[in-house]
Scaffold this motif. Structure first.
Motif, mmCIF file in Angstrom:
data_model
loop_
_atom_site.group_PDB
_atom_site.id
_atom_site.type_symbol
_atom_site.label_atom_id
_atom_site.label_comp_id
_atom_site.label_asym_id
_atom_site.label_seq_id
_atom_site.Cartn_x
_atom_site.Cartn_y
_atom_site.Cartn_z
ATOM 1 N N GLY A 19 8.819 42.997 27.644
ATOM 2 C CA GLY A 19 9.323 44.347 27.876
ATOM 3 C C GLY A 19 8.388 45.193 28.710
ATOM 4 O O GLY A 19 8.828 45.973 29.571
ATOM 5 N N LEU A 20 7.092 45.055 28.487
ATOM 6 C CA LEU A 20 6.135 45.855 29.254
ATOM 7 C C LEU A 20 6.148 45.470 30.730
ATOM 8 O O LEU A 20 6.099 46.338 31.612
ATOM 9 N N THR A 21 6.217 44.187 31.038
ATOM 10 C CA THR A 21 6.273 43.797 32.446
ATOM 11 C C THR A 21 7.624 44.139 33.062
ATOM 12 O O THR A 21 7.702 44.529 34.239
ATOM 13 N N LEU A 22 8.693 44.015 32.278
ATOM 14 C CA LEU A 22 10.018 44.338 32.788
ATOM 15 C C LEU A 22 10.113 45.809 33.197
ATOM 16 O O LEU A 22 10.512 46.127 34.326
ATOM 17 N N GLY A 27 7.369 50.725 38.854
ATOM 18 C CA GLY A 27 6.196 51.147 39.614
ATOM 19 C C GLY A 27 5.779 50.129 40.659
ATOM 20 O O GLY A 27 4.739 50.295 41.305
ATOM 21 N N GLN A 28 6.576 49.082 40.850
ATOM 22 C CA GLN A 28 6.248 48.040 41.813
ATOM 23 C C GLN A 28 6.740 48.428 43.210
ATOM 24 O O GLN A 28 7.721 49.157 43.364
ATOM 25 N N THR A 29 6.090 47.890 44.226
ATOM 26 C CA THR A 29 6.437 48.221 45.613
ATOM 27 C C THR A 29 7.882 47.892 45.931
ATOM 28 O O THR A 29 8.572 48.661 46.616
ATOM 29 N N TYR A 30 8.368 46.736 45.455
ATOM 30 C CA TYR A 30 9.720 46.326 45.818
ATOM 31 C C TYR A 30 10.763 47.316 45.323
ATOM 32 O O TYR A 30 11.826 47.487 45.951
ATOM 33 N N LEU A 115 0.031 53.653 39.059
ATOM 34 C CA LEU A 115 -0.960 53.506 37.996
ATOM 35 C C LEU A 115 -0.318 52.981 36.714
ATOM 36 O O LEU A 115 -0.793 51.997 36.128
ATOM 37 N N CYS A 116 0.752 53.626 36.280
ATOM 38 C CA CYS A 116 1.342 53.280 34.986
ATOM 39 C C CYS A 116 2.231 52.048 35.063
ATOM 40 O O CYS A 116 2.215 51.207 34.160
ATOM 41 N N GLY A 117 3.014 51.928 36.126
ATOM 42 C CA GLY A 117 3.939 50.813 36.228
ATOM 43 C C GLY A 117 3.277 49.532 36.660
ATOM 44 O O GLY A 117 3.138 48.586 35.878
ATOM 45 N N GLN A 118 2.842 49.498 37.929
ATOM 46 C CA GLN A 118 2.206 48.279 38.429
ATOM 47 C C GLN A 118 0.909 47.985 37.699
ATOM 48 O O GLN A 118 0.603 46.835 37.403
ATOM 49 N N GLY A 119 0.138 49.036 37.406
ATOM 50 C CA GLY A 119 -1.191 48.834 36.846
ATOM 51 C C GLY A 119 -1.229 48.648 35.344
ATOM 52 O O GLY A 119 -1.431 47.533 34.839
ATOM 53 N N LEU A 120 -1.009 49.720 34.595
ATOM 54 C CA LEU A 120 -1.353 49.727 33.179
ATOM 55 C C LEU A 120 -0.347 49.006 32.278
ATOM 56 O O LEU A 120 -0.735 48.401 31.274
ATOM 57 N N MET A 121 0.953 49.052 32.601
ATOM 58 C CA MET A 121 1.902 48.346 31.742
ATOM 59 C C MET A 121 1.752 46.837 31.879
ATOM 60 O O MET A 121 1.785 46.101 30.885
ATOM 61 N N VAL A 355 -5.130 45.706 43.011
ATOM 62 C CA VAL A 355 -4.394 46.859 43.530
ATOM 63 C C VAL A 355 -4.994 47.311 44.856
ATOM 64 O O VAL A 355 -4.278 47.674 45.793
ATOM 65 N N PHE A 356 -6.328 47.301 44.954
ATOM 66 C CA PHE A 356 -6.979 47.633 46.225
ATOM 67 C C PHE A 356 -6.453 46.726 47.334
ATOM 68 O O PHE A 356 -6.180 47.168 48.453
ATOM 69 N N SER A 357 -6.351 45.434 47.035
ATOM 70 C CA SER A 357 -5.912 44.489 48.058
ATOM 71 C C SER A 357 -4.495 44.792 48.517
ATOM 72 O O SER A 357 -4.182 44.660 49.709
ATOM 73 N N THR A 358 -3.620 45.216 47.586
ATOM 74 C CA THR A 358 -2.246 45.525 47.973
ATOM 75 C C THR A 358 -2.163 46.801 48.789
ATOM 76 O O THR A 358 -1.199 46.996 49.537
ATOM 77 N N SER A 359 -3.149 47.675 48.666
ATOM 78 C CA SER A 359 -3.155 48.887 49.487
ATOM 79 C C SER A 359 -3.745 48.629 50.870
ATOM 80 O O SER A 359 -3.397 49.316 51.840
ATOM 81 N N LEU A 360 -4.617 47.637 50.987
ATOM 82 C CA LEU A 360 -5.272 47.353 52.261
ATOM 83 C C LEU A 360 -4.488 46.376 53.129
ATOM 84 O O LEU A 360 -4.571 46.438 54.361
ATOM 85 N N ALA A 361 -3.732 45.475 52.507
ATOM 86 C CA ALA A 361 -3.056 44.419 53.265
ATOM 87 C C ALA A 361 -2.110 44.954 54.338
ATOM 88 O O ALA A 361 -2.173 44.501 55.491
ATOM 89 N N PRO A 362 -1.206 45.906 54.027
ATOM 90 C CA PRO A 362 -0.304 46.384 55.084
ATOM 91 C C PRO A 362 -1.047 46.995 56.260
ATOM 92 O O PRO A 362 -0.694 46.759 57.422
ATOM 93 N N ALA A 363 -2.083 47.791 55.972
ATOM 94 C CA ALA A 363 -2.820 48.444 57.041
ATOM 95 C C ALA A 363 -3.587 47.430 57.890
ATOM 96 O O ALA A 363 -3.576 47.499 59.127
ATOM 97 N N LEU A 364 -4.257 46.478 57.231
ATOM 98 C CA LEU A 364 -5.050 45.500 57.974
ATOM 99 C C LEU A 364 -4.170 44.606 58.841
ATOM 100 O O LEU A 364 -4.448 44.400 60.034
ATOM 101 N N MET A 365 -3.087 44.079 58.267
ATOM 102 C CA MET A 365 -2.193 43.247 59.058
ATOM 103 C C MET A 365 -1.524 44.048 60.164
ATOM 104 O O MET A 365 -1.322 43.547 61.283
#
Length: 406
Positions: A19-22, A27-30, A115-121, A355-365
């Motif tokens: 349930g927590l991941t669902l 809060g996920q990008t998609y 923070l709450c969706g992708q991260g903490l849950m 999470v840092f990597s997911t914020s940097l990937a779009p910009a770097l690519m």
């Protein structure tokens, strides 16, 4: 024990993890990206402007996970979940009820969603599964991870249908109400899971000589070698998924084709999760990590070499298998190496880095693409990274093995 027998024996604890991941899917990008056009229009932002707000909010949420994720070691799980889900619901209700046009307001909302969706849950789900189970830790984490796949399959379809019929703000209002309605159920599961009998190692660790603190982990070279593998899947996935439109154009594919390839990704992810759950219990997460990125490496090489439409499905399937293998390992490996007492703080550290990597990937690519680097070069470069995870994990295992023998 089969998966069905395992679920039958522990429905409350596994239901909590699932349930927590669902519900963290909101809060996920998609999911958030479904409303990109509406956000830009409502807050008068360009594509680049919205991307900047999103990246900065995600980056800040990554830093915040380092602190808030560690609090799961200090507070009871029901208290922790009350705070996380309440803040999550507040952000979604704010989008639905407050017709504000302030970019600062949008930044705060996206920050809380990430923070709450992708991260903490997700963090709470994996940490709880690792602590509650020792013998069947792999199966427990893999079942909880199925919440990601379920969310990807269900929520986008429902959100688009509701958005067309009722408007985008109504969707977010509905999400907020759903979270508030689910909060009592999740809290009940968090309380009642204790009545099933905890399966934690009585010593509070999983085969380690001691329970490591986060500061001790930061001084361990084996930790940094493992990060080479840990950061790879979220970075590569986010980078290519974010730039899927120019990718489709460069490959002369069609957008419906690539959209259909996400079905291959979802199915392959589920297969990878189920396989990884059993392998982690039999072999240990550190051994599974050795080969987890090899399917992705194969898919990246073929995508960099060929443009046929079938390659899109193969690439996404290989990405899904590696992602599925990665999910159970991402938490179990830290429990195996560093114990359970400070697992929340340690996993918060790694979650923040991912999470840092997911914020940097779009910009770097994006910067590389604008600089004239083609997708073939990006595919081959990421394939090399995927292959290098093998010696990195082997070296980490050798260091930790020597330490146990000392």
């Amino acid at each position: 024990m089969t998966y069905l027998q395992f679920i039958y024996r522990h429905p409350k604890r596994l239901g909590l993890g699932f349930g927590l991941t669902l519900f963290g899917s909101f809060g996920q990008t998609y999911f958030i990206s479904l409303f990109g056009k509406e956000f830009r229009m409502a807050f008068d932002l360009s594509v680049a402007g919205f991307g900047t707000v999103y990246s900065l909010a995600t980056l800040l949420s990554g830093f915040s996970v380092l602190y808030f994720g560690a609090l799961i070691d200090r507070f009871s799980l029901p208290v922790y979940l009350t705070g996380v889900i309440s803040a999550f619901a507040l952000a979604t209700l704010g989008l639905g009820l407050l017709p504000l046009r302030s970019v600062i307001f949008l930044f705060v909302v996206i920050y809380l969603l990430r923070l709450c969706g992708q991260g903490l849950m997700t963090h709470a789900s994996s940490t709880t599964m690792a602590r509650d189970f020792t013998k069947d830790r792999g199966k427990a984490i893999s079942f909880a991870s199925m919440g990601h796949a379920a969310g990807e399959a269900v929520f986008p379809v429902l959100a688009v249908a509701m958005m067309l019929a009722l408007g985008w703000r109504t969707v977010w209002l509905g999400v907020g109400l759903m979270l508030l309605l689910m909060l009592p159920l999740l809290l009940w599961l968090a309380h009642s899971r204790n009545s099933e009998g905890a399966m934690m190692d009585p010593a509070g660790r999983a085969g380690t000589a001691k329970d490591w603190t986060r500061s001790q982990v930061l001084r361990d070279p084996a930790f940094y070698l493992l990060l080479v593998a840990m950061v790879a899947p979220p970075f590569i996935n986010t980078g290519f998924f974010f730039h899927q439109v120019p990718l489709v154009e460069a490959k002369d594919w069609t957008r419906p084709l690539f959209a259909s390839a996400f079905g291959s990704y979802a199915v392959a992810t589920v297969v990878g999760i189920l396989v990884a759950g059993r392998l982690v219990d039999r072999l240990g997460a550190r051994r599974v990590l050795i080969f987890a990125m090899l399917p992705y490496a194969l898919g990246l090489v073929l995508a960099g070499s060929f443009d046929q439409p079938v390659v899109a499905h193969f690439f996404m399937a290989m990405a899904g298998i590696s992602t599925g293998l990665f999910y159970p390992c991402a938490t179990a490996v830290w429990a195996e190496l560093y114990g359970l007492r400070h697992l929340g703080a340690i996993r918060a550290l790694t979650s923040g880095m991912m999470v840092f990597s997911t914020s940097l990937a779009p910009a770097l690519m994006g910067w590389l693409l604008d600089g004239g680097v083609g997708f073939s070069a990006l595919f081959f470069g990421c394939a090399l990274w995927a292959v290098l995870t093998v010696p990195a994990v082997l070296a980490s295992n050798a260091i930790s093995g020597t330490r146990r023998l000392a």
